[in-house]
Design an enzyme around this catalytic site. Structure first.
Site, mmCIF file in Angstrom:
data_model
loop_
_atom_site.group_PDB
_atom_site.id
_atom_site.type_symbol
_atom_site.label_atom_id
_atom_site.label_comp_id
_atom_site.label_asym_id
_atom_site.label_seq_id
_atom_site.Cartn_x
_atom_site.Cartn_y
_atom_site.Cartn_z
ATOM 1 N N ARG A 188 3.433 -11.514 4.499
ATOM 2 C CA ARG A 188 2.629 -12.063 5.594
ATOM 3 C C ARG A 188 1.404 -11.189 5.830
ATOM 4 N NH1 ARG A 188 4.761 -12.469 11.856
ATOM 5 N NH2 ARG A 188 3.346 -14.118 12.586
ATOM 6 N N PHE A 192 -6.425 8.813 2.167
ATOM 7 C CA PHE A 192 -5.951 8.361 0.854
ATOM 8 C C PHE A 192 -4.756 9.164 0.348
ATOM 9 C CE2 PHE A 192 -10.718 8.141 0.865
ATOM 10 C CZ PHE A 192 -10.795 6.821 1.268
ATOM 11 N N GLU A 240 -1.871 -0.119 -1.016
ATOM 12 C CA GLU A 240 -1.933 0.353 -2.396
ATOM 13 C C GLU A 240 -2.165 -0.736 -3.432
ATOM 14 O OE1 GLU A 240 -0.319 4.241 -0.933
ATOM 15 O OE2 GLU A 240 -0.003 2.185 -0.321
#
Length: 747
Positions: free
Chosen positions: A631, A243, A708
């Site tokens: 995409r 993270f 994110e």
């Protein structure tokens, strides 16, 4: 066998290893003669070490050495110009460099022993005397000491005001002034930071490190210890969550390397869970916003100010106040970003750094403005929708946020919302609905990849990137398999090894666009080589054929116009006497093209909460989010990424808070019993929709990234729902039971 892999919900190719325990992490590697190091942490936040007595500890049989600032060998770390790939401006912290204490739980010694238990026991026998100095860890009390938040750092955009904020604000009919706060949050991945360093006979090092960038760790060790990079190999095949905590080399890598070089033995150092709270965190931040609008809701002026903490030795910066110009159409925007230097370790990038912070406050303030205007919060956002980044005066490379609003609102049932706060009940629960926008950067960084096709049709692709649980192994495999028309079972992806071709840090939602493009390019090279060789075969139907004339499908080269004309890839290899085809390539961003646009992902988040009117307990019962991320390479792993982001958003809104005891200058809830995070029982029904639009400006393969964007906006949507339920605005995170109870009972 079908070879159309991209976009499909494919299982993780590394899944079996992970669920069976055969995937090895940094602390699980072993070597003959391995010894263990235990880090001793400082007990004060600021001062000096007057004396450090190691005599009793060294008397214990099996204790090999205790490293302190008094006996460390000469190192290259006197060079203050050294930077790792994720360094903020300033001078990086140097472990064991001097007797100075700069933050609480600073590493001050390393005990090395034959066993972990011995090292732990010996560490308890080390006596330390301190000269204590007055420390300051209070952000709110130190705003008058704030300095400008600036300095070069990759991805950081210095604040830039536009228009005439003060004039527009004063002239506006509707004004709002508000302030938001959130405390520190710590990353807390399941795998704690660890390094296993093996000293080789030739003086080289093989290092198993928990990292989001093996090349960054290698660069760090090379620079600090003055060792040639070719003599260092860093390996990190699996990472148990990071993270952002693994972007910078952490001090256990320094400690383990120091001991291995001095003792010429393999050394393992793993941090404890409390020590995971001793480096880096999402910075404590106070944000002040002023919004002005005309009666119809058109924004006339926006001011976004942020005050964040940083260390004394580095100036950590992130994009906190840059989002209003990207999200909304307004000609007068003021951005102020300042830092307060405290006696704490430097903050560290944490999932959606700056975005999760700044968008939370902005979207909460937009909700406040909507109620002040007596306007639907969604309508206010649509009224101020922009197709241009007002700060850069550039259009977006792609933006389907309007469609995200439409899809998510329809699924959520937003049109049925009763606009009056505290108007909806379900038994003894107050029910609230809230929404927010989300935005994050979409980036491609330089990356390299290599590929090797063998005569039996097996393909291996490699790049020195990482997989921190995001699915990098899987998408690399999918891209390679589809490009050459192979089953995924015949493709092996290699990563997490510093001997592989260059890749930047795995972070910032950049890896799919960057490494994915490199993998596509290198497999295209192999495809071109195969077609060229196929054309050289006697009576070949592919003589003179170009790439646009063929497709690679079902392990064959196939004529695009006539499916009956094909040749197996393995037959090309055999007839042309090719044992292998090996290629390398570099994928560089097209900066000339990209610089004409602002490049971002977007989201719309809708949340429902239920709050017990008597007890104040808050339950998030529904979240619907729609995502604009270009995409989608793998519908399953991308869904999981957004799911994880939403879960963290719930945790950020209601649970996570690293509590600082200012008397000691130490985070005191430094374990998973006291640092609260959301668990399965806290999770609502989460509905995720991707609104796809391939973006070939961001990356040639149309990808924008999903790491994110799933988190950004979630905390704001939940906070806005809490207001709708109770009629009271809670402006500090997390929104805990005690805050909710005081707000509810005050009505």
């Amino acid at each position: 066998m079908a070879t159309n892999h991209i976009g499909k919900p494919k299982n993780r190719v590394d899944g079996l290893k992970k669920v069976t325990g055969s995937a090895k992490y940094a602390a699980e590697f072993n070597a003959p003669g391995l010894v263990h190091g235990v880090v001793i942490s400082s007990a004060i936040a600021k001062g000096r070490i007057k004396a450090i007595d190691t005599h009793d500890a060294l008397e214990i049989e099996g204790v090999l050495h205790i490293f302190t600032h008094e006996n460390t060998p000469g190192l290259a770390w006197f060079d203050l110009s050294y930077k790792d790939m994720d360094s903020p401006p300033g001078a990086p912290f140097r472990p064991l460099h001097s007797d100075e204490i700069q933050f609480n739980m600073q590493p001050i010694a390393l005990v090395v022993a034959e066993t972990l238990e011995l090292a732990r026991f010996a560490a308890l026998r080390v006596k330390v005397e301190y000269e204590v100095e007055t420390h300051n860890t209070k952000l709110a009390d130190s705003l008058d000491e704030a300095i400008e938040g600036k300095g070069f750092r990759a991805g950081f955009e210095p604040p830039k005001s536009i228009g005439k904020f003060e004039e527009a604000y004063e002239a506006a009919d509707i004004k709002l002034e508000t302030e938001y706060f959130h405390g520190a949050e710590h990353h807390n991945p399941m795998e704690m930071h660890a390094s296993t360093v093996i000293y080789e006979e030739d003086g080289g090092l093989t290092i198993y490190d928990k990292t989001q960038g093996v090349l960054n760790s290698r660069h760090y060790v090379s620079m600090i210890f003055g060792i040639k990079r070719k003599k260092i190999k860093v390996i990190s095949p699996f990472v148990g969550g990071a993270f952002g905590s693994g972007l910078r080399p952490q001090y256990q890598l320094f400690m383990a390397t120091l001991a291995a070089l001095e003792l010429k033995r393999p050394v393992k150092v793993e941090l404890t869970r409390p020590q995971m709270f001793s480096f880096g965190h999402r910075p404590i931040t106070i944000q002040k916003l002023k919004l002005a609008a005309s009666p119809d809701g058109s924004l006339q002026a926006v001011s976004h100010s942020a005050y964040s903490e940083t260390s004394r030795f580095e100036k950590y910066v992130e994009n906190v106040v840059n989002w209003p110009k990207k999200l909304y159409r307004c000609e007068n925007v003021e951005e102020i970003y300042k830092l307060v230097q405290l006696d704490m370790y430097t903050p560290l990038d944490m999932r959606a750094p700056g975005g999760a912070t700044g968008v939370y406050a902005l979207e909460s303030a937009m909700d406040e403005l909507a109620y002040k205007l007596n306007m639907n919060p969604l309508e206010l956002r649509l009224r101020n929708y922009t197709d241009e980044d007002k700060g850069k005066e550039k259009p977006f490379s792609s933006k389907t946020l309007k469609e995200c609003y439409r899809v998510a609102a329809e699924k959520f049932g937003w049109s049925q919302r009763n606009p009056e706060p505290r108007s909806t009940r379900e038994g003894h629960n107050l029910v609230g609905w809230g929404m927010a926008s989300g935005i994050w950067d979409a980036m491609q960084t330089p990356a390299r990849a290599k590929a090797r096709l063998s005569a039996d049709g097996k393909l291996e692709v490699g790049s020195a990137t990482a997989d921190i649980g995001t699915g990098t192994y899987t998408i690399m495999t999918q891209i390679a398999a589809e490009t050459l028309g192979l089953p995924m079972e015949q493709v092996t992806a290699k990563l997490g090894d510093s001997s592989l071709p260059f890749a930047f840090l795995e972070g910032g939602s950049t890896t799919a666009a960057s490494v994915g493009t490199a993998v596509k390019y290198v497999c295209d090279k192999i495809a071109r080589k195969l077609l060229k060789e196929a054309g050289k075969i006697d009576d070949s139907p592919f003589k003179g054929a170009k790439m646009e004339d063929v497709v690679f499908r079902d392990e064959n080269i196939v004529d695009k116009q006539d499916d009956s004309v094909f040749i197996p890839i393995t037959e090309v290899m055999k007839l042309r006497g090719l044992g292998t085809i090996q290629k390398k390539t570099t994928a560089l961003p097209n900066f000339l093209k990209q610089n004409k646009y602002s490049r971002n992902t977007h989201s719309a988040v809708f949340a429902e909460v239920k709050i017990d009117e008597d007890l104040g307990t808050i339950k998030v019962t529904r979240i619907v989010t729609a995502i604009d991320a270009g995409r989608i390479l793998n519908a399953k792993t991308a869904h999981s990424q957004i799911l994880g982001g939403v879960v963290w958003g719930v945790s950020m809104a209601l649970e996570e808070d690293s509590f600082m005891d200012h008397h000691y200058g130490r985070f005191i809830n430094h374990d998973l019993a006291e640092y609260h995070i959301a668990v399965n029982a806290d999770m609502p029904d989460i509905d995720i929709t991707f609104v796809e639009e391939e973006d070939h400006v961001v990356s040639p393969i149309g990808v924008k990234g999903v790491g994110e964007i799933g988190l950004v906006g979630v905390a704001a949507a939940i906070g806005n729902a809490v207001y709708h339920a109770t009629g009271k605005r809670i402006r500090s995170l997390p929104i805990t039971l005690d805050k909710a109870m005081s707000e509810v009972s005050a009505i």
